[in-house]
Design a protein around this motif. Structure first.
Motif, PDB file in Angstrom:
ATOM      1  N   GLU A 219       0.818  -1.213   0.000  1.00  0.00           N
ATOM      2  CA  GLU A 219       0.000   0.000   0.000  1.00  0.00           C
ATOM      3  C   GLU A 219       0.852   1.263   0.000  1.00  0.00           C
ATOM      4  N   LEU A 220       1.986   1.224   0.689  1.00  0.00           N
ATOM      5  CA  LEU A 220       2.845   2.409   0.739  1.00  0.00           C
ATOM      6  C   LEU A 220       3.461   2.697  -0.620  1.00  0.00           C
ATOM      7  N   ASP A 221       3.873   1.644  -1.320  1.00  0.00           N
ATOM      8  CA  ASP A 221       4.375   1.834  -2.680  1.00  0.00           C
ATOM      9  C   ASP A 221       3.293   2.446  -3.569  1.00  0.00           C
ATOM     10  N   ALA A 222       2.078   1.952  -3.416  1.00  0.00           N
ATOM     11  CA  ALA A 222       0.979   2.437  -4.256  1.00  0.00           C
ATOM     12  C   ALA A 222       0.678   3.904  -3.992  1.00  0.00           C
ATOM     13  N   LEU A 223       0.638   4.298  -2.740  1.00  0.00           N
ATOM     14  CA  LEU A 223       0.341   5.687  -2.395  1.00  0.00           C
ATOM     15  C   LEU A 223       1.464   6.623  -2.845  1.00  0.00           C
ATOM     16  N   ALA A 224       2.699   6.211  -2.648  1.00  0.00           N
ATOM     17  CA  ALA A 224       3.830   7.027  -3.086  1.00  0.00           C
ATOM     18  C   ALA A 224       3.828   7.178  -4.602  1.00  0.00           C
ATOM     19  N   SER A 225       3.480   6.112  -5.300  1.00  0.00           N
ATOM     20  CA  SER A 225       3.443   6.151  -6.756  1.00  0.00           C
ATOM     21  C   SER A 225       2.348   7.083  -7.253  1.00  0.00           C
ATOM     22  N   ALA A 226       1.188   7.036  -6.610  1.00  0.00           N
ATOM     23  CA  ALA A 226       0.088   7.933  -6.994  1.00  0.00           C
ATOM     24  C   ALA A 226       0.491   9.382  -6.779  1.00  0.00           C
ATOM     25  N   ALA A 227       1.137   9.667  -5.663  1.00  0.00           N
ATOM     26  CA  ALA A 227       1.569  11.039  -5.375  1.00  0.00           C
ATOM     27  C   ALA A 227       2.580  11.524  -6.407  1.00  0.00           C
ATOM     28  N   HIS A 228       3.542  10.678  -6.740  1.00  0.00           N
ATOM     29  CA  HIS A 228       4.561  11.047  -7.725  1.00  0.00           C
ATOM     30  C   HIS A 228       3.927  11.266  -9.089  1.00  0.00           C
ATOM     31  N   PHE A 229       3.001  10.413  -9.447  1.00  0.00           N
ATOM     32  CA  PHE A 229       2.340  10.545 -10.745  1.00  0.00           C
ATOM     33  C   PHE A 229       1.556  11.849 -10.833  1.00  0.00           C
ATOM     34  N   LEU A 230       0.779  12.154  -9.801  1.00  0.00           N
ATOM     35  CA  LEU A 230      -0.018  13.382  -9.809  1.00  0.00           C
ATOM     36  C   LEU A 230       0.862  14.623  -9.847  1.00  0.00           C
ATOM     37  N   GLN A 231       1.975  14.577  -9.136  1.00  0.00           N
ATOM     38  CA  GLN A 231       2.914  15.695  -9.191  1.00  0.00           C
ATOM     39  C   GLN A 231       3.394  15.901 -10.623  1.00  0.00           C
ATOM     40  N   ASN A 232       3.719  14.820 -11.307  1.00  0.00           N
ATOM     41  CA  ASN A 232       4.204  14.925 -12.676  1.00  0.00           C
ATOM     42  C   ASN A 232       3.118  15.330 -13.660  1.00  0.00           C
ATOM     43  N   LEU A 233       1.878  15.079 -13.310  1.00  0.00           N
ATOM     44  CA  LEU A 233       0.777  15.525 -14.153  1.00  0.00           C
ATOM     45  C   LEU A 233       0.508  17.014 -14.000  1.00  0.00           C
ATOM     46  N   GLY A 234       1.120  17.622 -12.989  1.00  0.00           N
ATOM     47  CA  GLY A 234       0.988  19.064 -12.840  1.00  0.00           C
ATOM     48  C   GLY A 234       0.153  19.537 -11.669  1.00  0.00           C
ATOM     49  N   TRP A 235       0.001  18.710 -10.636  1.00  0.00           N
ATOM     50  CA  TRP A 235      -0.807  19.105  -9.482  1.00  0.00           C
ATOM     51  C   TRP A 235      -0.282  20.403  -8.873  1.00  0.00           C
ATOM     52  N   LYS A 236      -1.195  21.338  -8.639  1.00  0.00           N
ATOM     53  CA  LYS A 236      -0.824  22.636  -8.075  1.00  0.00           C
ATOM     54  C   LYS A 236      -1.011  22.605  -6.565  1.00  0.00           C
ATOM     55  N   THR A 237       0.087  22.655  -5.851  1.00  0.00           N
ATOM     56  CA  THR A 237       0.055  22.609  -4.393  1.00  0.00           C
ATOM     57  C   THR A 237      -0.698  23.813  -3.828  1.00  0.00           C
ATOM     58  N   GLY A 238      -1.553  23.546  -2.862  1.00  0.00           N
ATOM     59  CA  GLY A 238      -2.274  24.616  -2.199  1.00  0.00           C
ATOM     60  C   GLY A 238      -3.623  24.942  -2.814  1.00  0.00           C
TER      61      GLY A 238
END
Length: 415
Positions: A219-238
């Motif tokens: 599960e930790l690998d999956a969550l970290a992977s989702a976070a990394h993917f969304l960051q690369n898709l352009g997620w705007k923090t805040g």
């Protein structure tokens, strides 16, 4: 791109804003034995060229047999048009909300680290996870290598699936996986987050630091992977994904639609407010107004992070479901309006409706049964002409009005 919870949306499309339909010509359902053998030889050479070992190329890819059911799945068309009410009510459920809150609490410290590292709030990672696989309770039952090989040997999307197959073989070797345990969706999506092989290779991350990336069991690998993917898709923090809003009486619904973003201040000037009545503010943040169930249902103001969600799965229904589920997991309340009862159209009925609109001079593009942006635009234009609320939704009243409008009247109007 990643999930098969909507793979058809991404590959076929074109912005499945509410539906997932594709019309297919008559094609063979299973590869001929000889052509499949020739295809295997081609795929083996592509695998070698990409760096896959000879052992994997011969002992695994060389032994694959076609899965006849895969092409049937690929060509399957639903009988009915899916409404927002039907879609949303099946996905944003009390069970998912409660289970999501449990997972949010269980992984609180780890999720906080991910948010700090990648900028994606925890509730969104949990929401994606919940919608993709019910938090890992259903990851698919199809062997990935045979499924991708079957699709790669079908000419309709051979190039795409050949590439995914080669990446799956490289992934197998990189992570020292057992190919018999590589199980997922019939289209090749894998693990808790339903990553396609290319996404797995490029974006998956080792969340627990054990030196392996296992999206099936960790599960930790999956969550970290989702976070990394969304960051690369352009997620705007805040920034949030969007929010439900209240539209004033007399509002011009022709302003709505994903393709018509405006500064937030524009919507404030048009008296659109937050659900509690607070103003949206005078920001220049680009935002678009969506009314997925027509004027009787909830309206949503969506922001740039909504576009990021759509890059994961290009469906406005999916994007709203992810965003609202994340809000509910994070403690916010239900929608201000109950989900409206909507007409239950068959695919054929929707195609006939589109054909008639085209005949009347309201260009909705191909009559494919998909209620996409072009159809909504055409519907709005027709509704304005006949004095209906121009929300772009094919209500029973709108459909009946289209049916009963003689083509010649519209032709006379244009002339």
């Amino acid at each position: 791109m990643i999930s098969f919870s909507s793979f058809k949306t991404l590959v076929f499309a074109t912005g499945l804003t509410s539906l997932s339909f594709v019309s297919y010509g008559q094609q063979s359902q299973t590869p001929e034995a000889d052509s499949f053998g020739q295809c295997i030889e081609r795929l083996q050479q592509e695998a070698r060229d990409a760096g896959v070992s000879e052992r994997t190329t011969i002992d695994i890819l060389g032994q694959v047999k076609p899965l006849e059911r895969i092409l049937s799945y690929d060509r399957n068309q639903p009988e009915f048009v899916q409404t927002f009410t039907g879609y949303f009510s099946k996905r944003v459920t009390d069970w998912r909300i409660n289970k999501g809150r449990e997972k949010l609490k269980e992984h609180k410290a780890f999720l906080a680290k991910l948010t700090k590292q990648y900028g994606v709030p925890a509730q969104y990672l949990i929401a994606f996870w919940g919608l993709e696989t019910n938090f890992g309770s259903y990851k698919g039952k199809t062997p990935i290598i045979p499924a991708l090989t079957t699709l790669a040997c079908d000419q309709r999307r051979s190039v795409y699936f050949s590439g995914e197959l080669v990446q799956a073989l490289l992934l197998l070797e990189r992570e020292e996986l057992d190919h018999n345990q590589m199980i997922g969706s019939w289209a090749g999506a894998m693990g808790h987050t339903q990553f396609m092989p290319t996404a797995y290779m490029k974006y998956a991350r080792d969340g627990d630091g054990d030196g392996k990336i296992d999206l099936w069991n960790n599960e930790l690998d999956a969550l970290a992977s989702a976070a990394h993917f969304l960051q690369n898709l352009g997620w705007k923090t805040g920034y949030r994904w969007g929010r439900e809003v209240i539209i004033p009486e007399g509002f011009d619904y022709q302003l709505a639609g994903k393709s018509q973003p405006q500064p937030l201040s524009f919507w404030s000037q048009h008296k659109v407010t937050q659900v509690g009545g607070k103003p949206l503010g005078e920001s220049d943040l680009k935002s678009a107004l969506l009314v997925p169930a027509g004027h009787t249902g909830s309206a949503f103001m969506v922001y740039p992070n909504f576009d990021v969600i759509l890059r994961w799965n290009n469906s406005e229904y999916y994007g709203i479901a992810v965003g609202h589920l994340a809000d509910r997991i994070n403690g916010k309340g239900t929608l201000s309006k109950p989900l409206p009862e909507l007409p239950n159209y068959t695919l054929v009925e929707m195609q006939q409706f589109q054909e008639k609109l085209n005949q009347l001079g309201y260009d909705v593009g191909e009559a494919d049964g998909i209620l996409g942006p072009a159809t909504r635009k055409g519907v709005r234009a027709f509704q304005v002409t006949v004095g209906l609320i121009a929300d772009g939704y094919p209500s029973k009243e709108t459909v009946e009005a289209v049916k009963n409008t003689p083509v010649e009247i519209n032709e006379a109007k244009d002339s």
